[in-house]
Motif scaffolding. Structure first.
Motif, PDB file in Angstrom:
ATOM      1  N   VAL A 600       0.857  -1.191   0.000  1.00  0.00           N
ATOM      2  CA  VAL A 600       0.000   0.000   0.000  1.00  0.00           C
ATOM      3  C   VAL A 600       0.890   1.237   0.000  1.00  0.00           C
ATOM      4  N   LEU A 623      -3.173   0.480  -3.978  1.00  0.00           N
ATOM      5  CA  LEU A 623      -4.145   1.202  -3.173  1.00  0.00           C
ATOM      6  C   LEU A 623      -3.398   2.290  -2.410  1.00  0.00           C
ATOM      7  N   ALA A 660      -6.617  -0.333   4.177  1.00  0.00           N
ATOM      8  CA  ALA A 660      -6.033  -0.463   2.839  1.00  0.00           C
ATOM      9  C   ALA A 660      -5.254  -1.763   2.711  1.00  0.00           C
TER      10      ALA A 660
END
Length: 714
Positions: A600, A623, A660
């Motif tokens: 992430v 993400l 996330a």
């Protein structure tokens, strides 16, 4: 409105930004009615404990055509409150010269810093009407017992005085082999602003000496030459763009170090994209800091009419300083910008982007040379002020001491000045753009909309796609090479049990606004550290600036260096844009045996006017976690392509990052493709260039029409 009503608007305003905007009305009323009652209202405000009202009153005094007001303003140079002294030094520049203030302004110049820059600016404005007085005062002060840097500042200021009296003292200091280097360099540069034969002769002698001083003298001789005839560079436009606080080169080798952030990457990629189009831009001149040795060859290339993307360096003292500490370099920055733009011949547009000393100096040069400007307007520092006020860390009663460090008042007014003088304004997309511009900056975008354009920044997808392809191959079993081999070596230093975790990645400058230390603490203090390793890309770890050192100290406090490897923290320092792109791709796909897939990207910035690094991460398919205000909220689809959160709150930042990670580690839901498609459709560097090129063309066309109309009157 009346002076009391104008003051009430400041003291009763609902926010600091609102009070600062109301200060303009106070100044107007003071100028309209410069009587005894007005003086009493302003004096009472200066004596009270509302810092905002006091500062507003200082600047209002400068608008009064009244001897008592002028005497009071001059006396404030001796105030026990340093921030009042600073604002008085600035405000006096809007008044005629006052002999009773000269000595104290000269002292401020010698002391240096931001207040010294303001005092020097005021003395420069006064030099037209009081040149002899200033020449004598500066000559006398510079002969005293002073530190070398203080004497150099006084010599530099002496060079701004247009009077024959200063030539001989400048010659003496420039040729004195026993004088400190800084003093000689200041005198040499100042002689370049003179046209007298004696000054030219002295510079020619110093050129013959060679060395760094000889290089500076050669540049000063160029400065002393008459303005060259503006040549027609052909059908295409020449656009100049500037970011002073970066070492910009085509390879972006210093990205992430010091102030070499996303803006440096943007200018390199944008310049390339602008000249790649068949029309209308033929040449882009990108200006940044450098050395005297670089400046000479740059001038030859620029003056030779080289087309395409050309780089020019403004020689500054070494070591480089960050943007917050660079204000005292105003004069040398202005000389360097002026030298390059004059050498370039015709410059059709100068694009300014920051409310910093580079834009302050460049705006002066643009006015002198008649170059129209385009200004990218961002509510900075307005958004920071609003954020600090909301958190309770900035109030109107302690605004003065904070302003002494952050220069909020000056910078907000500089934004307004640059926007007002620009031929065209460019804005970043924001969720409530027109509302924010009106409330924070005071710009009505509905007025003359033809002079306002919303332009999203863009990324170079070729770089991203190339990095993604390499990371895919390594994830499929190929041996890592180059940047990925370097990352593999860093991960190999972690304990075996941590080499099966995914990566959290952040890229950017090591600066408090970017929130690097906040992210480390949020990660280290909770379960995040057990779920992922943290890769921090940015900063000069060997020779950190003051801002970088502050963040590194906070990171060490959150997690001692001896525990970094065991806990999975990787501080790599700055890397080139291409290397960072491959590491982002590796976070998505993983490195077998070293990092799990499903990483992430986390942006912990207190504010992001746009967020290029976030877009690059999204284009990679990661993400993202990003601030819930400013630019990211216009393109991050919350709970789909990323998670928006209040990044100033470590707990909220950690929670968003946990969410996330959980999503990234699950089944592929197409978010990566949606993010990449969004960037390809709306946020490429080529798209940005295509949007800006017509703006530049329109500004150049309008300026040509104005010039033709003016010539009809001659």
């Amino acid at each position: 409105m009346g002076i009391q009503t104008a003051m009430d608007r400041i003291t009763e305003s609902g926010s600091i930004i609102e009070a600062m905007r109301a200060a303009d009305d106070l100044a107007f009323e003071a100028g309209r009615d410069p009587g005894l009652r007005t003086l009493r209202v302003l004096s009472a405000a200066i004596a009270a404990d509302d810092d905002l009202a006091a500062i507003a009153a200082v600047h209002a005094l400068a608008e009064m055509n009244d001897e008592e007001a002028a005497r009071l303003l001059s006396s404030l140079l001796s105030s026990p409150r340093p921030y009042i002294v600073e604002h008085a030094a600035d405000a006096l520049g809007r008044r005629p010269a006052r002999p009773d203030a000269v000595g104290r302004l000269v002292r401020l110049v010698a002391e240096g810093g931001f207040a010294g820059m303001l005092a020097q600016h005021t003395l420069e404005k006064w030099s037209t009407g009081a040149a002899e007085l200033l020449a004598v005062a500066l000559e006398t002060a510079s002969t005293g017992t002073l530190p070398d840097d203080a004497r150099a500042r006084l010599v530099e200021t002496m060079g701004l005085v247009r009077h024959p009296l200063v030539v001989r003292p400048l010659q003496t200091r420039a040729t004195d082999a026993a004088a400190p280097t800084a003093v000689r360099e200041a005198a040499v540069a100042a002689l370049g602003q003179r046209g007298e034969p004696a000054a030219i002769s002295t510079l020619e002698q110093i050129v013959a000496e060679g060395g760094v001083l000889g290089d500076l003298a050669r540049l000063a001789l160029i400065d002393a030459e008459p303005a060259p005839l503006v040549r027609d560079s052909g059908e295409g436009l020449t656009v100049a763009q500037l970011f002073l606080h970066a070492d910009i080169d085509p390879s972006l080798s210093s990205a992430g170090s010091g102030d070499n952030g996303g803006i440096a990457t943007l200018l390199v990629r944008l310049g390339d994209a602008l000249v790649a189009e068949p029309a209308p831009v033929q040449r882009v001149l990108t200006l940044s800091r450098g050395t005297a040795a670089q400046a000479g060859p740059d001038l030859l290339r620029v003056a030779g009419g080289e087309t395409g993307h050309v780089y020019g360096h403004i020689p500054l003292s070494s070591p480089p300083v960050g943007s917050a500490a660079a204000w005292p370099l105003r004069v040398s920055v202005r000389r360097g910008i002026r030298r390059l733009l004059r050498a370039a011949g015709r410059v059709d547009v100068l694009h300014l982007r920051m409310a910093d000393v580079g834009s302050l100096a460049a705006a002066d040069v643009a006015r002198e040379l008649g170059i129209p400007t385009v200004f990218t307007v961002a509510p900075d520092p307005h958004s920071v002020i609003a954020s600090l006020e909301r958190s309770g860390t900035l109030t109107r009663k302690d605004f003065g001491p904070v302003d002494l460090t952050e220069h909020f008042w000056f910078r907000t007014h500089l934004v307004q000045s640059l926007a007002a003088s620009a031929a065209h304004s460019v804005f970043f997309p924001r969720p409530q753009l027109e509302r924010d511009m009106r409330a924070l900056v005071g710009i009505d975008m509905s007025s003359h909309p033809e002079r306002h354009t919303v332009v999203a920044e863009g990324v170079d997808l070729e770089v991203v796609d190339r990095a993604v392809a390499r990371a895919r191959q390594v994830a499929a079993g190929d041996e890592p090479v180059g940047a990925l081999a370097e990352l593999a070596a860093l991960l190999d230093a972690l304990p075996a049990e941590r080499r099966r975790l995914p990566l959290l990645v952040t890229v950017g400058r090591m600066h408090r606004i970017k929130g690097m230390a906040t992210l480390v603490r949020a990660w280290a203090d909770g379960p995040l550290a057990d779920a992922a390793n943290l890769l921090v890309i940015g900063g000069d770890l060997e020779h950190p600036s003051l801002d970088e050192r502050e963040q590194l100290d906070r990171i060490r406090a959150a997690l001692p260096p001896a525990q970094h490897a065991a806990r999975g923290l990787l501080l790599t320092g700055h890397r080139s844009n291409d290397v960072a792109a491959e590491w982002l791709a590796a976070a998505r796909f993983g490195l077998p045996g070293r990092a799990a897939p499903g990483g992430v990207y986390v942006c912990a910035s207190l504010k992001e006017e746009f967020g290029l690094a976030i877009l690059e991460a999204m284009a990679t398919g990661l993400l993202v976690v990003a601030p819930d205000s400013g630019g990211p909220a216009t393109y991050v689809d919350d709970d789909d392509t990323g998670f928006l959160t209040e990044t100033a709150d470590p707990a909220k930042l950690a929670t968003a990052t946990e969410r996330a990670l959980a999503r990234a580690g699950g089944a592929d839901d197409g978010a990566a493709e949606r993010a990449r498609d969004l960037v390809a459709e709306r946020f490429t560097i080529q798209g940005m260039a295509a949007k800006l090129a017509p703006v530049y063309e329109s500004v150049a066309h309008s300026e040509a029409e104005l010039q033709r109309a003016a010539e009809l009157l001659v």
